[in-house]
Design a protein around this motif. Structure first.
Motif, PDB file in Angstrom:
ATOM      1  N   SER A   7       0.825  -1.227  -0.012  1.00 23.47           N
ATOM      2  CA  SER A   7      -0.080   0.129   0.207  1.00 23.47           C
ATOM      3  C   SER A   7       0.866   1.244   0.045  1.00 23.47           C
ATOM      4  N   ASP A   8       0.488   2.340  -0.326  1.00 24.57           N
ATOM      5  CA  ASP A   8       0.947   3.707  -0.716  1.00 24.57           C
ATOM      6  C   ASP A   8       1.715   4.093   0.796  1.00 24.57           C
ATOM      7  N   ASP A   9       0.957   3.690   1.936  1.00 29.12           N
ATOM      8  CA  ASP A   9       1.483   4.177   3.180  1.00 29.12           C
ATOM      9  C   ASP A   9       2.242   3.166   4.153  1.00 29.12           C
ATOM     10  N   ARG A  10       2.476   2.132   3.224  1.00 27.20           N
ATOM     11  CA  ARG A  10       3.343   0.945   3.533  1.00 27.20           C
ATOM     12  C   ARG A  10       3.017   0.292   4.885  1.00 27.20           C
ATOM     13  N   ARG A  11       1.766  -0.033   5.002  1.00 26.81           N
ATOM     14  CA  ARG A  11       0.950  -0.547   6.423  1.00 26.81           C
ATOM     15  C   ARG A  11       0.474  -1.832   6.004  1.00 26.81           C
ATOM     16  N   LEU A  12       0.157  -1.895   4.538  1.00 27.55           N
ATOM     17  CA  LEU A  12      -0.614  -3.179   4.421  1.00 27.55           C
ATOM     18  C   LEU A  12       0.113  -3.909   3.041  1.00 27.55           C
ATOM     19  N   LEU A  13       0.231  -5.014   3.082  1.00 23.25           N
ATOM     20  CA  LEU A  13       0.765  -5.843   1.901  1.00 23.25           C
ATOM     21  C   LEU A  13      -0.249  -6.975   1.578  1.00 23.25           C
ATOM     22  N   LEU A  14      -0.550  -6.687   0.251  1.00 25.86           N
ATOM     23  CA  LEU A  14      -1.495  -7.506  -0.401  1.00 25.86           C
ATOM     24  C   LEU A  14      -0.937  -8.760  -0.729  1.00 25.86           C
ATOM     25  N   LEU A  15      -1.320 -10.001  -0.270  1.00 28.02           N
ATOM     26  CA  LEU A  15      -0.749 -11.357  -0.447  1.00 28.02           C
ATOM     27  C   LEU A  15      -1.876 -12.276  -1.405  1.00 28.02           C
ATOM     28  N   HIS A  16      -1.003 -13.110  -2.296  1.00 30.63           N
ATOM     29  CA  HIS A  16      -2.022 -13.926  -3.050  1.00 30.63           C
ATOM     30  C   HIS A  16      -1.507 -15.386  -2.288  1.00 30.63           C
ATOM     31  N   LEU A  17      -2.488 -16.175  -1.926  1.00 33.62           N
ATOM     32  CA  LEU A  17      -2.196 -17.331  -1.234  1.00 33.62           C
ATOM     33  C   LEU A  17      -2.655 -18.389  -2.120  1.00 33.62           C
ATOM     34  N   LEU A  18      -1.861 -19.334  -2.683  1.00 33.17           N
ATOM     35  CA  LEU A  18      -2.412 -20.434  -3.584  1.00 33.17           C
ATOM     36  C   LEU A  18      -3.625 -21.297  -2.978  1.00 33.17           C
ATOM     37  N   ASP A  19      -3.561 -21.541  -1.719  1.00 27.88           N
ATOM     38  CA  ASP A  19      -4.568 -22.563  -1.109  1.00 27.88           C
ATOM     39  C   ASP A  19      -4.851 -21.971   0.291  1.00 27.88           C
ATOM     40  N   ALA A  20      -6.017 -21.203   0.208  1.00 27.05           N
ATOM     41  CA  ALA A  20      -6.581 -20.550   1.255  1.00 27.05           C
ATOM     42  C   ALA A  20      -8.164 -20.857   1.250  1.00 27.05           C
ATOM     43  N   PRO A  21      -8.775 -22.030   1.630  1.00 24.88           N
ATOM     44  CA  PRO A  21     -10.120 -22.318   1.387  1.00 24.88           C
ATOM     45  C   PRO A  21     -10.977 -21.399   2.307  1.00 24.88           C
ATOM     46  N   THR A  22     -10.709 -21.246   3.586  1.00 23.64           N
ATOM     47  CA  THR A  22     -11.484 -20.624   4.634  1.00 23.64           C
ATOM     48  C   THR A  22     -10.698 -19.453   4.812  1.00 23.64           C
ATOM     49  N   PRO A  23     -11.468 -18.358   5.591  1.00 18.45           N
ATOM     50  CA  PRO A  23     -10.712 -17.236   5.877  1.00 18.45           C
ATOM     51  C   PRO A  23      -9.871 -17.470   7.162  1.00 18.45           C
ATOM     52  N   ALA A  24     -10.180 -18.536   7.898  1.00 21.02           N
ATOM     53  CA  ALA A  24      -9.283 -19.023   8.960  1.00 21.02           C
ATOM     54  C   ALA A  24      -7.912 -19.423   8.479  1.00 21.02           C
ATOM     55  N   ASP A  25      -8.151 -20.312   7.317  1.00 13.60           N
ATOM     56  CA  ASP A  25      -6.667 -20.496   6.689  1.00 13.60           C
ATOM     57  C   ASP A  25      -5.734 -19.319   6.543  1.00 13.60           C
ATOM     58  N   ALA A  26      -6.269 -18.310   5.666  1.00 12.62           N
ATOM     59  CA  ALA A  26      -5.745 -17.148   5.392  1.00 12.62           C
ATOM     60  C   ALA A  26      -5.228 -16.443   6.477  1.00 12.62           C
ATOM     61  N   ALA A  27      -5.928 -16.223   7.748  1.00 10.02           N
ATOM     62  CA  ALA A  27      -5.599 -15.812   8.886  1.00 10.02           C
ATOM     63  C   ALA A  27      -4.348 -16.546   9.587  1.00 10.02           C
ATOM     64  N   ALA A  28      -4.419 -17.533   9.280  1.00  4.81           N
ATOM     65  CA  ALA A  28      -3.212 -18.379   9.907  1.00  4.81           C
ATOM     66  C   ALA A  28      -2.055 -18.494   9.065  1.00  4.81           C
ATOM     67  N   GLU A  29      -2.158 -18.203   7.812  1.00  3.00           N
ATOM     68  CA  GLU A  29      -1.038 -17.827   7.223  1.00  3.00           C
ATOM     69  C   GLU A  29      -0.230 -16.683   7.258  1.00  3.00           C
ATOM     70  N   CYS A  30      -1.289 -15.689   7.612  1.00  4.31           N
ATOM     71  CA  CYS A  30      -0.888 -14.289   7.813  1.00  4.31           C
ATOM     72  C   CYS A  30      -0.176 -14.314   9.282  1.00  4.31           C
ATOM     73  N   ALA A  31      -0.706 -14.810  10.240  1.00  2.00           N
ATOM     74  CA  ALA A  31      -0.108 -15.260  11.501  1.00  2.00           C
ATOM     75  C   ALA A  31       1.128 -15.676  11.540  1.00  2.00           C
ATOM     76  N   LYS A  32       1.374 -16.846  10.751  1.00  2.00           N
ATOM     77  CA  LYS A  32       2.726 -17.423  10.551  1.00  2.00           C
ATOM     78  C   LYS A  32       3.613 -16.482  10.088  1.00  2.00           C
ATOM     79  N   ILE A  33       3.272 -15.835   8.892  1.00  2.00           N
ATOM     80  CA  ILE A  33       4.098 -14.816   8.361  1.00  2.00           C
ATOM     81  C   ILE A  33       4.600 -13.457   9.198  1.00  2.00           C
ATOM     82  N   LYS A  34       3.569 -12.998   9.993  1.00  2.00           N
ATOM     83  CA  LYS A  34       4.254 -12.210  11.089  1.00  2.00           C
ATOM     84  C   LYS A  34       5.015 -12.839  12.284  1.00  2.00           C
ATOM     85  N   ASP A  35       4.620 -13.984  12.452  1.00  2.00           N
ATOM     86  CA  ASP A  35       5.500 -14.749  13.920  1.00  2.00           C
ATOM     87  C   ASP A  35       6.740 -14.989  13.139  1.00  2.00           C
ATOM     88  N   HIS A  36       6.759 -15.765  11.965  1.00  2.00           N
ATOM     89  CA  HIS A  36       8.259 -16.145  11.638  1.00  2.00           C
ATOM     90  C   HIS A  36       9.021 -15.200  10.942  1.00  2.00           C
TER      91      HIS A  36
END
Length: 168
Positions: free
Chosen positions: A129-158
């Protein structure tokens, strides 16, 4: 002469990387190729040096080894998951776009995070994003919003948490 040596001394890894790339492309370690490659690498580094942003030095450089190890392990695991997903006849990938809120502010650390995400199979950083606060990601396999949230949490943590420790 000093003008040409300053980039070499301030960005030796860039100069060596360009030299290494030249030698790989030439497929030769002949002395004339090494000299020509060194001259070109020095000239390119000197010409590009004024355009490079000033980067912060890592606060805890020893954590870089941990970061690289974690990235290597995650790449292997992600490759195995993607292979299992593709080879499974009953499972079809369900791609999704998600926004990852960022805590990082240092430009080089943001670059490293975006590159890391793209290097790991199954995810791709699409836009900052222009303000550098959001990064748009494309996930190959995220069947549910919970899966997408788990992937985002993993990225933030790892990755993001470790980059916050490495860079101020």
């Amino acid at each position: 002469m000093r003008r040409y040596l300053k980039p070499l001394l301030s960005a030796p890894l860039s100069t060596l990387a360009l030299l290494g790339l030249w030698l790989l492309l030439q497929g030769s370690l002949a002395p004339d190729q090494v000299l020509l490659g060194a001259g070109l690498a020095l000239a390119i580094t000197a010409a590009a040096h004024p355009f490079w942003p000033v980067r912060q030095r890592p606060r805890r450089p020893l954590l870089i080894a941990r970061y690289l190890w974690r990235l290597a392990v995650d790449i292997v695991i992600a490759n195995l998951r993607i292979a299992a997903l593709i080879l499974s006849p009953s499972r079809h990938p369900q791609p999704a776009f998600v926004e990852l809120p960022l805590t990082l502010t240092e430009p080089f650390a943001l670059y490293l995070l975006a590159t890391t995400i793209s290097l790991t199979p199954g995810s791709l950083s699409a836009e900052l994003s222009d303000d550098r606060r959001l990064l748009l990601l494309h996930l190959l396999d995220a069947p549910t919003p919970a899966d997408a949230a788990a992937e985002c949490a993993k990225i933030k943590d790892h990755y993001e948490r470790l980059l916050l420790e490495i860079f101020p």
